[in-house]
Design an enzyme around this catalytic site. Sequence first.
Site, PDB file in Angstrom:
ATOM      1  N   HIS A 158      -1.416   1.276  -4.412  1.00 27.66           N
ATOM      2  CA  HIS A 158      -2.037   2.576  -4.580  1.00 27.66           C
ATOM      3  C   HIS A 158      -1.492   3.382  -4.898  1.00 27.66           C
ATOM      4  CE1 HIS A 158      -4.034   1.679  -0.131  1.00 27.66           C
ATOM      5  NE2 HIS A 158      -4.844   1.290  -1.354  1.00 27.66           N
ATOM      6  N   SER A 176      -2.485  -1.233   9.089  1.00 29.63           N
ATOM      7  CA  SER A 176      -3.467  -0.947  10.822  1.00 29.63           C
ATOM      8  C   SER A 176      -4.511  -2.161   9.458  1.00 29.63           C
ATOM      9  CB  SER A 176      -3.549  -0.205   9.670  1.00 29.63           C
ATOM     10  OG  SER A 176      -4.011   0.778   9.635  1.00 29.63           O
ATOM     11  N   PRO A 181       3.378  -3.971  15.799  1.00 33.56           N
ATOM     12  CA  PRO A 181       3.934  -3.879  17.360  1.00 33.56           C
ATOM     13  C   PRO A 181       2.153  -3.571  17.827  1.00 33.56           C
ATOM     14  CG  PRO A 181       4.573  -1.888  16.047  1.00 33.56           C
ATOM     15  CD  PRO A 181       3.715  -3.117  14.983  1.00 33.56           C
ATOM     16  N   CYS A 230      -1.394  16.576 -20.492  1.00 30.29           N
ATOM     17  CA  CYS A 230      -1.077  15.820 -21.580  1.00 30.29           C
ATOM     18  C   CYS A 230      -0.555  14.189 -21.271  1.00 30.29           C
ATOM     19  CB  CYS A 230      -0.021  15.774 -22.344  1.00 30.29           C
ATOM     20  SG  CYS A 230       2.222  16.357 -21.304  1.00 30.29           S
ATOM     21  N   VAL A 281       4.221   4.328  -0.526  1.00 28.29           N
ATOM     22  CA  VAL A 281       4.003   4.371  -2.462  1.00 28.29           C
ATOM     23  C   VAL A 281       5.538   4.753  -2.299  1.00 28.29           C
ATOM     24  CG1 VAL A 281       1.940   5.057  -2.607  1.00 28.29           C
ATOM     25  CG2 VAL A 281       3.440   7.116  -1.612  1.00 28.29           C
ATOM     26  N   ASP A 282       6.247   4.492  -1.452  1.00 25.18           N
ATOM     27  CA  ASP A 282       7.383   5.145  -1.602  1.00 25.18           C
ATOM     28  C   ASP A 282       8.605   4.517  -1.982  1.00 25.18           C
ATOM     29  OD1 ASP A 282       8.230   2.817  -0.250  1.00 25.18           O
ATOM     30  OD2 ASP A 282       7.482   3.542   2.410  1.00 25.18           O
ATOM     31  N   GLN A 314       0.688  -1.104  -0.076  1.00 20.74           N
ATOM     32  CA  GLN A 314       0.144   0.062  -0.398  1.00 20.74           C
ATOM     33  C   GLN A 314       0.404   1.322  -0.172  1.00 20.74           C
ATOM     34  OE1 GLN A 314      -3.485  -1.139   3.328  1.00 20.74           O
ATOM     35  NE2 GLN A 314      -1.741  -2.457   3.544  1.00 20.74           N
TER      36      GLN A 314
HETATM   37  P1  OAD Z   1      -1.437   2.916   9.291  1.00 18.09           P
HETATM   38  O1  OAD Z   1      -0.690   3.720   9.432  1.00 18.09           O
HETATM   39  O2  OAD Z   1      -3.184   3.077   9.184  1.00 18.09           O
HETATM   40  O3  OAD Z   1      -1.035   1.809   9.980  1.00 18.09           O
HETATM   41  C1  OAD Z   1       0.526   1.617   9.931  1.00 18.09           C
HETATM   42  C2  OAD Z   1       0.562   0.299  10.801  1.00 18.09           C
HETATM   43  O4  OAD Z   1       1.480   0.153  11.131  1.00 18.09           O
HETATM   44  C3  OAD Z   1       0.223   0.510  12.065  1.00 18.09           C
HETATM   45  O5  OAD Z   1      -0.800  -1.204  12.356  1.00 18.09           O
HETATM   46  C4  OAD Z   1       1.486   0.108  13.388  1.00 18.09           C
HETATM   47  O6  OAD Z   1       1.158  -0.659  14.243  1.00 18.09           O
HETATM   48  C5  OAD Z   1       2.105  -0.287  12.476  1.00 18.09           C
HETATM   49  N1  OAD Z   1       3.457  -0.322  12.672  1.00 18.09           N
HETATM   50  C6  OAD Z   1       3.946   1.569  13.198  1.00 18.09           C
HETATM   51  N2  OAD Z   1       4.917   0.989  13.309  1.00 18.09           N
HETATM   52  C7  OAD Z   1       5.381  -0.311  12.767  1.00 18.09           C
HETATM   53  C8  OAD Z   1       7.034  -0.580  12.989  1.00 18.09           C
HETATM   54  N3  OAD Z   1       8.441  -0.541  13.243  1.00 18.09           N
HETATM   55  N4  OAD Z   1       6.668  -2.276  12.347  1.00 18.09           N
HETATM   56  C9  OAD Z   1       6.209  -2.436  11.654  1.00 18.09           C
HETATM   57  N5  OAD Z   1       4.898  -2.132  11.882  1.00 18.09           N
HETATM   58  C10 OAD Z   1       4.482  -0.569  11.940  1.00 18.09           C
HETATM   59  O7  OAD Z   1      -1.303   2.593   7.533  1.00 18.09           O
HETATM   60  P2  OAD Z   1      -1.268   2.456   6.108  1.00 18.09           P
HETATM   61  O8  OAD Z   1      -2.210   0.176   6.667  1.00 18.09           O
HETATM   62  O9  OAD Z   1      -0.324   1.172   5.179  1.00 18.09           O
HETATM   63  O10 OAD Z   1      -3.479   4.927   1.541  1.00 18.09           O
HETATM   64  O11 OAD Z   1      -2.520   2.571   5.750  1.00 18.09           O
HETATM   65  C11 OAD Z   1      -3.427   1.812   4.644  1.00 18.09           C
HETATM   66  C12 OAD Z   1      -3.600   3.202   3.977  1.00 18.09           C
HETATM   67  O12 OAD Z   1      -4.146   4.248   4.572  1.00 18.09           O
HETATM   68  C13 OAD Z   1      -2.558   3.865   3.053  1.00 18.09           C
HETATM   69  O13 OAD Z   1      -1.733   3.349   2.109  1.00 18.09           O
HETATM   70  C14 OAD Z   1      -3.299   5.440   2.243  1.00 18.09           C
HETATM   71  C15 OAD Z   1      -3.924   5.439   4.041  1.00 18.09           C
HETATM   72  O14 OAD Z   1      -4.214   6.561   4.096  1.00 18.09           O
HETATM   73  C16 OAD Z   1      -3.967   6.184   0.671  1.00 18.09           C
HETATM   74  O15 OAD Z   1      -2.477   6.878   1.195  1.00 18.09           O
HETATM   75  C17 OAD Z   1      -4.624   6.131  -0.548  1.00 18.09           C
END
Ligand code: OAD
Length: 250
Positions: free
Chosen positions: A120, A190, A215, A131, A104-105, A102
């Site tokens: 994403h 998450s 975590p 264009c 984009v980095d 998910q």
């Molecule tokens: P979230 O920010 O919703 O969730 C991040 C998850 O990473 C959480 O469950 C944290 O507990 C966990 N976390 C934090 N630090 C960590 C670490 N060091 N190691 C492992 N896990 C860790 O991010 P995404 O689930 O990616 O969409 O969010 C989904 C989408 O919501 C994104 O792609 C973005 C956002 O809105 C768009 O921009 C379309």
Amino acid sequence: MDDLIKRAAEDLAAAKNVAALTGAGISVESGIPPFRGKGGIWEKFDPMEFAHIDAFMRDPAKVWNVLISEMKEIVDRAKPNDAHKGLAKLEEWGILKTVITQNVDGLHQMAGNTDVIEFHGTFAWQKCMDCDKRCETSKVEMTQIPPRCDCGGILRPECIFFGEMIPQLHLVRSQKVASQCDIMLVVGTSAVVQPASFMPVISKQSGAKVIEINPEKTPLTGTVSNYLIKGKAGHVMKRIIKEVGLLRDL
Ligand code: OAD
């Protein structure tokens, strides 16, 4: 945790077709903040004001000035951490086939994974809204905001804003990958954003094991995932890779 690391290593070493679903948490140890939770991007910026396509169309300069320029600064500097490197190692060993991310980095590709579905989209490229010409984000001059193409059109990142559709090709391929893998490794998400978070459900329904590294618990924990390894992705993956390496040497 030691037992679960060993269990994951044994499961992975015995698997033939592993897929991974990753989220913002996998890049936290690379210095990129997550979206939700403490210190998350959505704590600082209202996504409806800065990350919705309607907000961008209404006022691209505002979104560029606040969200996109900050993201550009962070992403331009970021390097893969042990979790990205671990997934690349699993691919090198022929265990992991595809990463559905998910994020984009671009850090999975930088680490060496070759089959990455950018669910994403990607922040590495910008596209002209007039264009369609593409240019690399790292080469975009920030002298005028919003930055413009040679033709005068406004540039936008090739990632999905809220309110936009997931590219059909990415969705269909991800569903196929999720239904065919024997293990789905879910790292740092998450699992609250659909349809990405449905991929582990497809895997589970298709008979795969689902392993989470995070975590915190997620909505998948205890329902969809077979087990959760509670910890930071880089730290946990490094230990798993060491164990898989030992099993491969036997
Ligand atoms: P979230 O920010 O919703 O969730 C991040 C998850 O990473 C959480 O469950 C944290 O507990 C966990 N976390 C934090 N630090 C960590 C670490 N060091 N190691 C492992 N896990 C860790 O991010 P995404 O689930 O990616 O969409 O969010 C989904 C989408 O919501 C994104 O792609 C973005 C956002 O809105 C768009 O921009 C379309």
